[in-house]
Enzyme design. Structure first.
Site, PDB file in Angstrom:
ATOM      1  N   LYS A 112      19.486  11.130  46.697  1.00 25.34           N
ATOM      2  CA  LYS A 112      19.152   9.860  47.700  1.00 25.34           C
ATOM      3  C   LYS A 112      19.859   8.485  47.885  1.00 25.34           C
ATOM      4  O   LYS A 112      20.143   7.476  49.143  1.00 25.34           O
ATOM      5  CB  LYS A 112      17.765   9.258  46.798  1.00 25.34           C
ATOM      6  CG  LYS A 112      16.894  11.018  47.208  1.00 25.34           C
ATOM      7  CD  LYS A 112      15.057  10.384  47.184  1.00 25.34           C
ATOM      8  CE  LYS A 112      14.578  11.747  47.119  1.00 25.34           C
ATOM      9  NZ  LYS A 112      13.122  11.466  47.418  1.00 25.34           N
ATOM     10  N   LYS A 195      16.816  21.872  52.677  1.00 21.02           N
ATOM     11  CA  LYS A 195      15.512  21.975  51.993  1.00 21.02           C
ATOM     12  C   LYS A 195      14.522  20.877  54.125  1.00 21.02           C
ATOM     13  O   LYS A 195      15.062  20.237  54.008  1.00 21.02           O
ATOM     14  CB  LYS A 195      14.824  21.892  51.215  1.00 21.02           C
ATOM     15  CG  LYS A 195      14.930  20.062  51.051  1.00 21.02           C
ATOM     16  CD  LYS A 195      14.031  19.672  49.412  1.00 21.02           C
ATOM     17  CE  LYS A 195      14.176  18.232  49.398  1.00 21.02           C
ATOM     18  NZ  LYS A 195      13.447  17.720  48.292  1.00 21.02           N
ATOM     19  N   LYS A 198      11.068  14.987  54.309  1.00 25.22           N
ATOM     20  CA  LYS A 198      11.066  14.031  55.255  1.00 25.22           C
ATOM     21  C   LYS A 198      12.172  13.426  55.637  1.00 25.22           C
ATOM     22  O   LYS A 198      12.362  12.862  56.843  1.00 25.22           O
ATOM     23  CB  LYS A 198       9.459  13.361  54.124  1.00 25.22           C
ATOM     24  CG  LYS A 198       9.816  12.628  53.384  1.00 25.22           C
ATOM     25  CD  LYS A 198       8.630  11.298  52.193  1.00 25.22           C
ATOM     26  CE  LYS A 198       9.393  10.559  51.404  1.00 25.22           C
ATOM     27  NZ  LYS A 198       9.249  11.484  50.248  1.00 25.22           N
TER      28      LYS A 198
END
Ligand code: AQP
Length: 332
Positions: A112, A195, A198
């Protein structure tokens, strides 16, 4: 009965199909067998910048979607994380028990923060798995229903529970991840090697549960498959088709071998059309139910307030024990 706990972020507005199949379905199932606690994790949401008005609206929206998915406030405790201040309080203690190197090994942070640019990532994003440790340990949870991407964080939770117990005496239940293998990782419809997520998925690869049903059908029909023609589950060589089979199997309760048999000699188009129909049938009432909860924010808020009260009773007891074990002087 054994305890279950899990949390979901309110950040994206709509939940996506990966959230639903990987986690929320399990929340619904576990409320039958467990003393279950589920929360909308707004403290985790602010690890990345949030617009305050949107955060508030999305928190209600997340709760409404959880209820629309089948969570029943009579059979589980549903609440908002920031309503229970003990999360942040135990979080601090867990921060002080975690090694810097240990926290640095969390792969989700690496992924992230790389996306945001390492310099822009907050310290909150870095320590969020440790807050998650506190979330789980506060409720003495035995089972934590999550998708595969959370496995490492549950491992960290187990390590810290054991470490605290060894250092200060038996205090926390050591939890286990509850990961349903078949749906632990739902893949992006356009790139079935990553995967569904969002932040990483393109709009076409991501099925938001609150999308217009027509749009959902369109996304399913344009899912990436392969140049072969056989409808067969083979995650390694046929990730796109396998992902569609997993989704169809879970939503219809039909096993994969049964599906393979029924699609013998048929083309990919048939599978996609059927899945599109099933998805539309699933999301149409889901959207309507979510809207019903949103239309009555007073009822929703009071339901969440009751949940927070139930959660706090448990959390406060664990925190008091923890403060005592650590050696904090009682206030009076
Ligand atoms: N693709 C997925 N397949 C199975 N389970 C999934 N989960 C998420 N994506 C998949 C599970 O959903 C739960 C709630 O996730 P979250 O809201 O806490 O946030 P997340 O993991 O940050 O969701 P995303 O979409 O994957 O967000 P980004 O892109 O920010 O990483 C969790 O139990 C999770 O495992």
């Amino acid at each position: 009965s054994p305890r279950a706990l899990s949390g979901i972020q309110p950040t994206a507005g709509s939940f996506h199909l990966g959230n639903y199949l990987g986690a929320i379905r399990q929340y619904v199932a576990l409320q039958e067998t467990h003393d279950a606690f589920y929360m909308v994790v707004d403290l985790h949401a602010i690890t990345v910048p949030q617009d305050p008005a949107e955060l508030r609206a999305n928190t209600r929206l997340a709760a409404a979607q959880l209820l629309a998915s089948g969570l029943d406030p009579e059979r589980c405790t549903l609440f908002v994380q920031s309503h229970v201040p003990e999360h942040a309080q135990l979080g601090w203690i867990m921060n002080c028990l975690t090694g810097f190197g240990e926290a640095s090994r969390m792969t989700q942070f690496k992924d992230k923060s790389a996306k945001q640019g390492a310099d822009r990532a907050t310290v909150g994003l870095f320590t969020y798995p440790i807050l998650q440790v506190a979330d789980i340990l506060l409720y003495q949870a035995n089972q934590v229903p999550v998708g595969e991407d959370q496995r490492q964080h549950i491992e960290l939770t187990r390590d810290l529970a054991e470490r605290f117990n060894a250092r200060f005496g038996e205090t926390f239940t050591v939890p286990a991840p509850h990961i349903v293998k078949e749906t632990a990782k739902i893949f992006d419809l356009q790139d079935p090697t990553i995967k569904m997520s969002k932040s990483a998925s393109t709009p076409k690869g991501l099925i938001n549960l609150l999308d217009e049903p027509k749009m959902t059908a369109k996304k399913v029909k344009s899912a990436v498959t392969d140049t072969d023609t056989v409808i067969r589950f083979d995650a390694e060589n046929k990730p796109g088709v396998s992902n569609l089979l997993t989704i169809l199997s879970t939503l219809t309760g039909t096993t994969i071998p049964e599906l393979e048999k029924s699609y013998e000699g048929k083309m990919y188009g048939a599978l996609k059309t059927d899945l599109a129909d099933v998805m539309v049938e699933f999301v149409t009432p889901f959207r309507a139910r979510t809207q019903e909860y949103l239309d009555d924010p007073e009822t929703l808020d009071s339901l969440l307030a009751k949940g927070a009260e139930k959660a706090r009773a448990v959390a406060a007891e664990t925190l008091a024990q923890t403060y005592d074990k650590v050696g904090f002087l009682p206030a009076k």
